[in-house]
Design a protein around this motif. Structure first.
Motif, PDB file in Angstrom:
ATOM      1  N   ARG A 128       0.821  -1.208   0.000  1.00 26.89           N
ATOM      2  CA  ARG A 128       0.000   0.000   0.000  1.00 26.89           C
ATOM      3  C   ARG A 128       0.859   1.264   0.000  1.00 26.89           C
ATOM      4  NH1 ARG A 128      -4.634  -1.228  -2.162  1.00 26.89           N
ATOM      5  NH2 ARG A 128      -5.761  -2.842  -1.014  1.00 26.89           N
ATOM      6  N   GLY A 129       0.562   2.120  -0.972  1.00 29.33           N
ATOM      7  CA  GLY A 129       1.245   3.388  -1.077  1.00 29.33           C
ATOM      8  C   GLY A 129       2.595   3.336  -1.757  1.00 29.33           C
ATOM      9  N   GLN A 130       3.015   2.153  -2.234  1.00 30.84           N
ATOM     10  CA  GLN A 130       4.351   1.997  -2.813  1.00 30.84           C
ATOM     11  C   GLN A 130       4.338   1.603  -4.288  1.00 30.84           C
ATOM     12  OE1 GLN A 130       7.097   2.842  -0.992  1.00 30.84           O
ATOM     13  NE2 GLN A 130       5.600   3.421   0.565  1.00 30.84           N
ATOM     14  N   GLY A 131       3.173   1.490  -4.901  1.00 34.69           N
ATOM     15  CA  GLY A 131       3.104   1.109  -6.304  1.00 34.69           C
ATOM     16  C   GLY A 131       3.160  -0.399  -6.500  1.00 34.69           C
ATOM     17  N   ALA A 132       3.002  -0.821  -7.757  1.00 36.71           N
ATOM     18  CA  ALA A 132       2.997  -2.242  -8.108  1.00 36.71           C
ATOM     19  C   ALA A 132       4.136  -2.539  -9.067  1.00 36.71           C
ATOM     20  CB  ALA A 132       1.667  -2.619  -8.749  1.00 36.71           C
ATOM     21  N   TYR A 133       4.685  -3.743  -8.947  1.00 28.89           N
ATOM     22  CA  TYR A 133       5.856  -4.124  -9.735  1.00 28.89           C
ATOM     23  C   TYR A 133       5.672  -5.523 -10.306  1.00 28.89           C
ATOM     24  CZ  TYR A 133       8.085  -0.151  -7.505  1.00 28.89           C
ATOM     25  OH  TYR A 133       8.385   1.122  -7.091  1.00 28.89           O
ATOM     26  N   VAL A 134       6.148  -5.712 -11.522  1.00 30.01           N
ATOM     27  CA  VAL A 134       6.246  -7.033 -12.135  1.00 30.01           C
ATOM     28  C   VAL A 134       7.684  -7.192 -12.605  1.00 30.01           C
ATOM     29  CG1 VAL A 134       5.488  -8.565 -13.981  1.00 30.01           C
ATOM     30  CG2 VAL A 134       3.824  -7.062 -12.857  1.00 30.01           C
ATOM     31  N   ASN A 135       8.366  -8.198 -12.069  1.00 30.55           N
ATOM     32  CA  ASN A 135       9.784  -8.415 -12.393  1.00 30.55           C
ATOM     33  C   ASN A 135      10.608  -7.139 -12.218  1.00 30.55           C
ATOM     34  OD1 ASN A 135       9.142 -11.048 -12.914  1.00 30.55           O
ATOM     35  ND2 ASN A 135       9.291 -10.877 -15.138  1.00 30.55           N
ATOM     36  N   GLU A 136      10.354  -6.462 -11.080  1.00 30.13           N
ATOM     37  CA  GLU A 136      11.096  -5.266 -10.655  1.00 30.13           C
ATOM     38  C   GLU A 136      10.824  -4.039 -11.511  1.00 30.13           C
ATOM     39  OE1 GLU A 136      15.214  -5.998  -9.959  1.00 30.13           O
ATOM     40  OE2 GLU A 136      14.856  -7.765  -8.724  1.00 30.13           O
ATOM     41  N   ARG A 137       9.868  -4.120 -12.424  1.00 27.97           N
ATOM     42  CA  ARG A 137       9.481  -2.963 -13.238  1.00 27.97           C
ATOM     43  C   ARG A 137       8.153  -2.433 -12.722  1.00 27.97           C
ATOM     44  NH1 ARG A 137       6.147  -2.260 -17.685  1.00 27.97           N
ATOM     45  NH2 ARG A 137       5.775  -4.517 -17.784  1.00 27.97           N
ATOM     46  N   ARG A 138       8.108  -1.141 -12.411  1.00 26.21           N
ATOM     47  CA  ARG A 138       6.853  -0.570 -11.925  1.00 26.21           C
ATOM     48  C   ARG A 138       5.821  -0.574 -13.048  1.00 26.21           C
ATOM     49  NH1 ARG A 138       6.073   4.370  -7.680  1.00 26.21           N
ATOM     50  NH2 ARG A 138       3.798   4.181  -7.496  1.00 26.21           N
ATOM     51  N   VAL A 139       4.611  -0.991 -12.725  1.00 25.17           N
ATOM     52  CA  VAL A 139       3.569  -1.120 -13.741  1.00 25.17           C
ATOM     53  C   VAL A 139       2.380  -0.237 -13.399  1.00 25.17           C
ATOM     54  CG1 VAL A 139       4.230  -3.439 -14.461  1.00 25.17           C
ATOM     55  CG2 VAL A 139       2.616  -3.150 -12.559  1.00 25.17           C
ATOM     56  N   GLN A 140       1.577   0.033 -14.437  1.00 15.12           N
ATOM     57  CA  GLN A 140       0.399   0.886 -14.286  1.00 15.12           C
ATOM     58  C   GLN A 140      -0.689   0.390 -15.226  1.00 15.12           C
ATOM     59  OE1 GLN A 140       1.311   5.019 -14.716  1.00 15.12           O
ATOM     60  NE2 GLN A 140      -0.765   5.708 -14.276  1.00 15.12           N
ATOM     61  N   VAL A 141      -1.932   0.472 -14.779  1.00 13.37           N
ATOM     62  CA  VAL A 141      -3.054   0.060 -15.607  1.00 13.37           C
ATOM     63  C   VAL A 141      -3.173   0.969 -16.828  1.00 13.37           C
ATOM     64  CG1 VAL A 141      -4.343  -0.970 -13.709  1.00 13.37           C
ATOM     65  CG2 VAL A 141      -4.646   1.465 -14.232  1.00 13.37           C
ATOM     66  N   GLY A 142      -3.942   0.492 -17.816  1.00 13.92           N
ATOM     67  CA  GLY A 142      -4.054   1.223 -19.076  1.00 13.92           C
ATOM     68  C   GLY A 142      -4.941   2.439 -19.021  1.00 13.92           C
ATOM     69  N   GLY A 143      -5.940   2.461 -18.122  1.00 12.76           N
ATOM     70  CA  GLY A 143      -6.804   3.625 -17.979  1.00 12.76           C
ATOM     71  C   GLY A 143      -7.904   3.736 -19.020  1.00 12.76           C
ATOM     72  N   VAL A 144      -8.187   2.675 -19.766  1.00  8.54           N
ATOM     73  CA  VAL A 144      -9.254   2.706 -20.777  1.00  8.54           C
ATOM     74  C   VAL A 144     -10.595   2.940 -20.086  1.00  8.54           C
ATOM     75  CG1 VAL A 144     -10.539   1.257 -22.405  1.00  8.54           C
ATOM     76  CG2 VAL A 144      -8.035   1.294 -22.453  1.00  8.54           C
ATOM     77  N   GLU A 145     -11.404   3.845 -20.640  1.00  7.79           N
ATOM     78  CA  GLU A 145     -12.659   4.237 -20.009  1.00  7.79           C
ATOM     79  C   GLU A 145     -13.896   3.641 -20.666  1.00  7.79           C
ATOM     80  OE1 GLU A 145     -13.318   6.011 -17.339  1.00  7.79           O
ATOM     81  OE2 GLU A 145     -11.328   6.737 -16.793  1.00  7.79           O
ATOM     82  N   HIS A 146     -13.803   3.208 -21.926  1.00  7.04           N
ATOM     83  CA  HIS A 146     -14.995   2.813 -22.674  1.00  7.04           C
ATOM     84  C   HIS A 146     -14.926   1.354 -23.100  1.00  7.04           C
ATOM     85  CE1 HIS A 146     -16.070   7.033 -22.790  1.00  7.04           C
ATOM     86  NE2 HIS A 146     -14.885   7.313 -23.310  1.00  7.04           N
ATOM     87  N   LEU A 147     -16.071   0.685 -23.045  1.00  4.78           N
ATOM     88  CA  LEU A 147     -16.134  -0.718 -23.422  1.00  4.78           C
ATOM     89  C   LEU A 147     -15.629  -0.964 -24.833  1.00  4.78           C
ATOM     90  CD1 LEU A 147     -19.539  -1.929 -21.938  1.00  4.78           C
ATOM     91  CD2 LEU A 147     -17.265  -2.783 -21.361  1.00  4.78           C
ATOM     92  N   ARG A 148     -15.943  -0.068 -25.751  1.00  8.75           N
ATOM     93  CA  ARG A 148     -15.561  -0.282 -27.156  1.00  8.75           C
ATOM     94  C   ARG A 148     -14.048  -0.356 -27.345  1.00  8.75           C
ATOM     95  NH1 ARG A 148     -17.248   5.115 -26.848  1.00  8.75           N
ATOM     96  NH2 ARG A 148     -15.570   6.637 -27.262  1.00  8.75           N
TER      97      ARG A 148
END
Length: 256
Positions: A128-148
């Motif tokens: 919590r509060g430290q971000g997310a990592y996959v194989n030591e690389r910080r990752v971020q969601v794509g942020g897509v807003e629409h179903l299409r």
């Protein structure tokens, strides 16, 4: 990137479990059935024992809730939630879609998650509060807003098809950009890394997804049950999304 003693311990426990899992992966293991007819192996049991030893040596006052060994100190402020091999059926059939799930709950709030998929080659974690990592690389969601524009992955489709939201889910699938069924840890790692936008899954328990929920949320996503309620120890479904808007739209349609 700094790590707390809790995260260092969780990562060490994941490595200890990986050593057990790799040994049985190479030599093979006998399969038995639990009372609910789900499979279990010595790899599951010994991997959980290895995790328990690492964690309780460091934090003997903490509670422990394991898939194979049950609960101890359930009233403790800190409780570790463990699934040593999430995806035992994949492990048995020698496909790499299984993982070790380690989460830490404090006062009812999930604060840490480690998801290790050694044969797939991914180790994900978040605090919590430290971000997310996959194989030591910080990752971020794509942020897509629409179903299409969204890519969706479905898990445990059989039980989804038997549930009340199946018709609504069919309408959603008909609108999205892409549909897949990666399953287990994989689609949550992908969601956290912006490679997917929606995950809908049923017929699970909290030990399957506790760690993954922290990883997705720390990557900027939203992670709830199908009806929009927060995860709890009795959760059996997931609606996870890479943006609040997309989550709200799908949640509204699934609960009408």
């Amino acid at each position: 990137m700094s790590t707390s003693h809790y995260l260092e311990t969780a990562l060490g426990a994941a490595r200890a479990a990986e050593a057990v899992i790799r040994r049985y992966w190479e030599q093979g293991v006998e399969v038995t059935l639990k009372a609910d007819e789900s499979p279990v192996t010595r790899a599951d049991v010994e991997a959980e024992e290895a995790i328990r030893e690492v964690i309780l040596e460091r934090f003997p006052e903490h509670g422990f809730y394991g898939e194979e060994t049950g609960k101890t100190r359930a009233d403790a402020e800190f409780i570790w939630l463990i699934d040593p091999i999430d995806g035992t059926k994949s492990f048995i059939r020698r496909t790499p879609f299984f993982s070790t799930q380690i989460a830490l709950m404090r006062g009812g709030e999930l604060i840490l998650g480690v998801s290790n998929a050694p044969l797939y080659g991914e180790l994900a974690w978040a605090e919590r509060g430290q971000g997310a990592y996959v194989n030591e690389r910080r990752v971020q969601v794509g942020g897509v807003e629409h179903l299409r524009d969204a890519a969706i992955s479905l898990g445990n489709v059989k039980s989804l098809a038997q549930g009340p939201a199946w018709g609504a889910l069919g309408g959603i699938v008909g609108e999205v950009n892409r549909t897949r069924g990666y399953g287990d840890f994989c689609h949550y790692h992908m969601l956290a890394a912006g490679q997917l936008d929606l995950v809908v899954e049923s017929d699970l328990n909290i030990l399957d997804v506790a760690a993954l929920s922290v990883i997705v949320e720390e990557a900027g996503g939203v992670f709830t049950q199908l009806d929009g309620r927060p995860l709890g120890l009795d959760s059996t479904s997931v609606l996870a999304a890479g943006s609040a808007g997309l989550h709200a739209e799908v949640s509204r349609r699934l609960t009408v």
